[in-house]
Design an enzyme around this catalytic site. Structure first.
Site, PDB file in Angstrom:
ATOM      1  N   GLU A 173      -8.827  -5.946  -6.231  1.00 19.11           N
ATOM      2  CA  GLU A 173      -9.420  -4.550  -5.887  1.00 19.11           C
ATOM      3  C   GLU A 173     -10.513  -4.682  -6.966  1.00 19.11           C
ATOM      4  O   GLU A 173     -10.051  -2.999  -7.385  1.00 19.11           O
ATOM      5  CB  GLU A 173      -8.462  -3.930  -5.933  1.00 19.11           C
ATOM      6  CG  GLU A 173      -7.798  -3.663  -4.762  1.00 19.11           C
ATOM      7  CD  GLU A 173      -6.377  -3.063  -4.413  1.00 19.11           C
ATOM      8  OE1 GLU A 173      -6.387  -2.271  -5.158  1.00 19.11           O
ATOM      9  OE2 GLU A 173      -5.663  -3.222  -3.848  1.00 19.11           O
ATOM     10  N   GLU A 292      -2.983  -8.011   4.258  1.00 16.48           N
ATOM     11  CA  GLU A 292      -2.096  -6.902   4.437  1.00 16.48           C
ATOM     12  C   GLU A 292      -1.981  -5.881   5.075  1.00 16.48           C
ATOM     13  O   GLU A 292      -1.668  -4.448   4.380  1.00 16.48           O
ATOM     14  CB  GLU A 292      -2.476  -6.155   2.943  1.00 16.48           C
ATOM     15  CG  GLU A 292      -2.469  -6.672   1.636  1.00 16.48           C
ATOM     16  CD  GLU A 292      -2.461  -6.374   0.249  1.00 16.48           C
ATOM     17  OE1 GLU A 292      -2.105  -5.171   0.687  1.00 16.48           O
ATOM     18  OE2 GLU A 292      -2.760  -7.002  -0.667  1.00 16.48           O
TER      19      GLU A 292
END
Length: 398
Positions: A173, A292
Site C-alpha cells: 500500500e 485479500e
C-alpha cells in the site's frame, strides 16, 4: 445332450444387452471436465492447480479460553485453504518489536501450520506505512538510518524463512488514494516512517529482498487495494500502479508480481475490467494474485444481496482462473465471525456460525467448471440493474 436355441431368442438377447450397455453409457453420471467434483474449495482449487488462500489470525487459531470456536476455525482453515498468510503476526510489530531485536514466534506459528497441513505459506508484509512499532515511527531517525533499518528488516525476514515462503508482500500500500492526481502519475502516500523521509524506499525494499534470497523463491510482490479493475472507479489508482511497476522494471528493480487485495462491495460493477487489468500486468512478465478478497454488504442482508455477493465472488475467481499469470486466489478470512470487517457486513464465504453461504457454493461451482454464477453477474450488470459507481467515494470502499 444337445440344446437347440431359437436364433430369434439369441438375436433378441444380444439386442437387449447392446441397448443396455448403450443406455448405461449415455445415462450414467458424467464427470465434470474438471474431473470428479470436489466438495471443498481446497480440493477444487488443487484439482485445477489454483491455490485457494486465506489469512490466519493466530489469536483465533489458539484460543484456550474458547476451544469450541478454536476447533471450528482450525477445521475451516485446514479444509478450505491450500495457501495461508498471517493476518498480523509476520508484520513489523510482531517480528521486530524493538530496534534490532527480532521475534519470530508468532510468524513461525503460521509457517508451521502451513508445513503440518501441507499448505503454502505466503509472507505478509515486509514494509508498510501503517501498523509499525512505536520505536520505529517515533524514533526521530534520519533518512539514512531508516534506510539501514529497512534493509536490515527485509533481509532478516527473507533469509529467516527462505524458500518456506512461497512469496512475500515486500511493499504494501505505497500509492496515494488521491484521485485528483494527474492520470498515470506515480504518487506515493505520506506514510510513517517511510515517505517522504525515504523517497526511494519501495526500490530499496525490493532490492534488499532480492539480495537476501538464494533462488527465485520467494516471489517478490507489491500489494495494494483500490486497484482491482482497469475500468471504473479503481482505474485511476490501477493505472498509477501499472506505471509504478513498469518504471521499477525499467530500472532493473527485482519485482515478480502484483497482489490485488480486492476489498470490494456487493454492487461492484467492473469485474470485466479485472480481467483486462490482470492481462496488462501479465504482459509485463509479472505474476498476479488475488490476495485479500472480501465483499462489503449492507447490514440489511437480504437474499438478493447475498446472491449479488456470490456472483461477484464467482466473477473475480473466474478472472483469475482465466489468466495463466494468476497464481493464487486469496480471501481475507473465511468466516464472517473473524474478519477485519464487522460480521454484520457479511464479507466472507461462511457466516458467523461457520455455515456456508451462497458465496461458498458460487466459488465451488466455478472451480468445478460451472460458470452459472459468473454468467448471472455479467447479465445483471449488462442490464444496468445496478447504479454504476463513477467515483470511489460513492462506493465507500472498493
Amino acid at each position: 445332450i444337445m440344446v437347440r436355441v431359437n436364433p430369434t431368442v439369441i438375436l433378441a438377447a444380444a439386442f437387449i444387452i447392446t441397448i443396455g450397455v448403450f443406455y448405461g453409457w449415455i445415462f450414467k453420471p458424467q464427470e465434470s471436465p474438471f474431473g470428479k467434483e470436489a466438495t471443498t474449495l481446497r480440493e477444487a482449487g488443487e484439482a485445477i492447480g489454483l491455490p485457494i488462500g486465506t489469512c490466519v489470525g493466530v489469536n483465533y487459531y489458539d484460543q484456550p479460553q474458547n476451544t469450541t470456536d478454536q476447533e471450528l476455525y482450525r477445521e475451516l482453515i485446514h479444509d478450505q485453504a491450500s495457501l495461508i498468510v498471517a493476518e498480523n503476526s509476520c508484520k513489523w510489530p510482531a517480528t521486530e518489536p524493538s530496534d534490532g531485536v527480532f521475534d519470530f514466534t508468532k510468524c513461525d506459528i503460521v509457517r508451521d501450520i502451513a508445513t503440518k497441513s501441507n499448505q503454502i505459506f505466503r509472507g505478509h508484509n515486509l514494509c508498510w506505512g501503517v501498523h509499525n512499532p512505536d520505536w520505529l515511527v517515533n524514533g526521530n531517525f534520519t533518512s539514512e538510518q531508516l534506510k539501514e533499518k529497512l534493509i536490515r528488516h527485509v533481509k532478516t525476514l527473507v533469509k529467516k524463512y527462505g524458500t518456506d515462503a512461497f512469496a512475500w508482500d515486500v511493499v504494501n500500500e505505497a500509492l496515494t488514494d488521491d484521485q485528483s492526481t494527474p492520470t498515470g502519475e506515480v504518487v506515493y502516500k505520506v506514510s510513517d516512517p517511510w515517505y517522504p523521509a525515504v523517497p526511494d524506499y519501495v526500490e530499496l525494499a525490493f532490492t534488499a529482498a532480492a539480495e537476501a534470497r538464494t533462488s527465485d523463491k520467494p516471489l517478490l510482490f507489491y500489494n495494494d487495494y483500490g486497484v482491482s479493475s482497469a475500468t471504473g472507479c479503481t482505474s485511476h489508482k490501477s493505472d498509477m500502479m501499472y506505471n509504478m511497476v513498469k518504471e521499477l522494471l525499467s530500472k532493473g528493480v527485482p519485482i515478480d508480481g502484483v497482489g490485488f487485495q480486492m476489498h470490494l462491495y456487493s454492487g461492484f460493477p467492473d469485474a470485466q475490467g479485472i480481467e483486462s487489468n490482470f492481462k496488462r500486468f501479465a504482459d509485463l512478465g509479472l505474476k498476479v494474485m488475488v490476495t485479500e478478497l472480501d465483499v462489503l454488504c449492507s447490514e440489511n442482508y437480504t437474499e438478493a444481496e447475498e446472491e449479488k455477493e456470490a456472483e461477484l465472488y464467482a466473477a473475480v475467481l473466474a478472472a483469475c482462473m482465466d489468466e495463466n499469470a494468476c497464481i493464487a486466489f486469496g480471501m481475507w478470512g473465511l468466516t464472517d465471525l473473524h474478519s477485519w470487517r464487522k460480521a454484520s457486513e457479511h464479507p466472507l464465504p461462511f457466516d458467523d456460525a461457520y455455515k456456508p453461504k451462497l458465496v461458498f457454493k458460487a466459488l465451488l461451482d466455478t472451480l468445478n467448471g460451472n460458470r452459472t454464477w459468473v454468467s448471472r453477474y455479467y447479465q445483471r450488470h449488462s442490464l444496468n440493474n445496478e447504479k454504476r459507481v463513477t467515483s470511489c467515494d460513492d462506493a465507500h470502499n472498493w
